[in-house]
Design an enzyme around this catalytic site. Sequence first.
Site, PDB file in Angstrom:
ATOM      1  N   SER A 189       0.912  -1.287  -0.161  1.00  0.00           N
ATOM      2  CA  SER A 189       0.032  -0.117  -0.139  1.00  0.00           C
ATOM      3  C   SER A 189       0.821   1.340  -0.009  1.00  0.00           C
ATOM      4  O   SER A 189       1.651   1.357  -0.880  1.00  0.00           O
ATOM      5  CB  SER A 189      -0.873   0.042   1.261  1.00  0.00           C
ATOM      6  N   ASP A 258     -17.827 -15.132 -12.344  1.00  0.00           N
ATOM      7  CA  ASP A 258     -17.004 -16.108 -11.892  1.00  0.00           C
ATOM      8  C   ASP A 258     -16.775 -16.902 -12.830  1.00  0.00           C
ATOM      9  O   ASP A 258     -15.570 -17.717 -12.802  1.00  0.00           O
ATOM     10  CB  ASP A 258     -17.671 -16.769 -10.722  1.00  0.00           C
ATOM     11  N   ASP A 261     -13.240 -17.700 -16.173  1.00  0.00           N
ATOM     12  CA  ASP A 261     -12.089 -18.363 -15.957  1.00  0.00           C
ATOM     13  C   ASP A 261     -12.191 -19.770 -15.810  1.00  0.00           C
ATOM     14  O   ASP A 261     -11.249 -20.545 -16.012  1.00  0.00           O
ATOM     15  CB  ASP A 261     -11.291 -17.691 -14.765  1.00  0.00           C
ATOM     16  N   ASP A 265     -15.087 -20.434  -8.137  1.00  0.00           N
ATOM     17  CA  ASP A 265     -14.646 -20.439  -6.929  1.00  0.00           C
ATOM     18  C   ASP A 265     -14.692 -19.110  -6.149  1.00  0.00           C
ATOM     19  O   ASP A 265     -13.799 -18.758  -5.213  1.00  0.00           O
ATOM     20  CB  ASP A 265     -13.128 -20.815  -6.918  1.00  0.00           C
ATOM     21  N   ASP A 405      -8.715  -6.439  -4.770  1.00  0.00           N
ATOM     22  CA  ASP A 405      -8.529  -5.020  -3.840  1.00  0.00           C
ATOM     23  C   ASP A 405      -9.509  -3.937  -3.987  1.00  0.00           C
ATOM     24  O   ASP A 405      -9.947  -3.464  -4.998  1.00  0.00           O
ATOM     25  CB  ASP A 405      -7.214  -4.302  -4.405  1.00  0.00           C
ATOM     26  N   HIS A 445      -6.922  -6.002  -0.303  1.00  0.00           N
ATOM     27  CA  HIS A 445      -5.997  -5.102  -0.076  1.00  0.00           C
ATOM     28  C   HIS A 445      -4.686  -5.589   0.831  1.00  0.00           C
ATOM     29  O   HIS A 445      -4.808  -5.694   2.060  1.00  0.00           O
ATOM     30  CB  HIS A 445      -6.560  -3.773   0.495  1.00  0.00           C
TER      31      HIS A 445
END
Length: 534
Positions: A189, A258, A261, A265, A405, A445
């Site tokens: 960060s 979801d 890909d 999951d 994030d 994050h």
Amino acid sequence: MKSTSALSTLLLLLPAFAAGDAAFEQRCSDLDGSFNAANTEVILAGYVAQGTNITFPESAANSCPKFTIALADMCRLRLNVTTSSTSSVIVEVFMPTNWASKRFLMTGNGGLGGCIQYNDMTYGTALGFAVVGHDNGHAGDTGLPFLNRPQVIKDYAWRALYRAGKIGKRAINHFYPGSIQKSYYMGCSSGGRQGMKAAQEFPEEYDGIVSAAPAIDFHGVLSTGGHFVQAVGPPGSPTNLNLDQWNAVHQMVIRQCDGIDGVLDNVLEDPMKCQPRPEELLCGPGQTWASHQCLTAPQVESVRTIYSPIYGNGGRLIQPRLNPLTREFLGYRVSYGGVPSYLSEGWYKYALFNDPAWNMATDFNLNVIDRDFRKDLFEVSTNKTDLTNAKNNGTRILMYHGLSDGLITSENSYRYYERVSRDMGLPSSQLDEFYRFFPISGLDHCYTGDGAWFVGGSVQYSPAGALDIDPSDSVLMTMVKWVEEGIAPNTLMGRKLVGGVVQGARAHCKHPLKTTYKGVGDPNLPSSWECRTA
């Protein structure tokens, strides 16, 4: 800490420099008189045994961590380093008895930068590093110390990191019979920004830099706080969503994206392929959140705004959109919950305007963003894309960013990487020589998340079970292998750590390759995934 953990096993294998040696303890306490440096006061010098609960004087009056547990026998040195007539930096130096590696590690900060990452420091000592941390020029994660004190802002922007590194190395070389052989940096960060600042301005200080979720393009990152608070309005307003409603948005994104890909999951392997349609949650006539768990049209518009890029005056791109997964509480509290971000407001109020009466909810506008970019106090933006000095110095840079994030969009890191490539005229195959970027799916994050988020990075050592994971393929030790053995990483191993138990692992691919499911096999096993070009 479990005595049978992987970390404990590693500690047993490290050769002792002076474990249990009274001479080590005496040499440590003698630092109070033996270590001298200009503009530097020794506050504390003392031996700390493994397992000791260490408390910190600066934490009593702020939100910084209150204690940490020593993970190795070590010497602790606490310094006050004067940086100007109106500023100073608290520096902590942890020097383990086991220092056969002769490695130095600098740790970063977070937020507005006044909390020392003691957990990162103790973990570093457990791996045999002599470790330094600092308060970045003020105590607490607040911008109030910036008020009418430009030298404190300068410390925050870059000087505290530079001076703490210099004095820390001097102390370490003074204390041990040998000298530092390799120097490393690790932070997330604001700490990630500090790492990139070092790479841009003084790469000669480090052989390897690990930068996570870096707050580079600093002013753009801060602008999200003002933009979002005005877009969603205060809690209770027609455009605001409460945390339960944002969780519903999160689940909506999962439903819509979801499967892209190939694996269901709760993780988006490539969130830039996801274009959420919040209208799915729109209430019909007579429906409400209470009756149908749906959103009003103004609330749907708020979601659209959060998931859209921020443009400023003249159509200038200020910041890419937020990642399309918004369940993390930190992001809700700081970014899109409707309460002014203490990070953004603290910077604008005390650093940019020097006006405690300035109010982000009413005073923020696009002109404020322009002013912040234009002034760029002490070049805190950390936007320099010419990393030639790092390249020529042989400094290795490993940057990673969580793809869920909720505070700093991962698209910011993609954007910076591509700008470096263009501005230096280097394709990825040549950037790979010294600079590699790893997107980490399922990481929020800095730490936690629904995916294989644990990579052994900054601020990841506090959750249950973290110390039981073998550190040999952690991001820090991966960097060590790159620097010291020439083994450049093509993947970064992540583990799904839930409730102290590892429930899966994934080898996250180096950008621009994509971590891709093979179509067969247990998706919780790294062997079921491969790195592809698209």
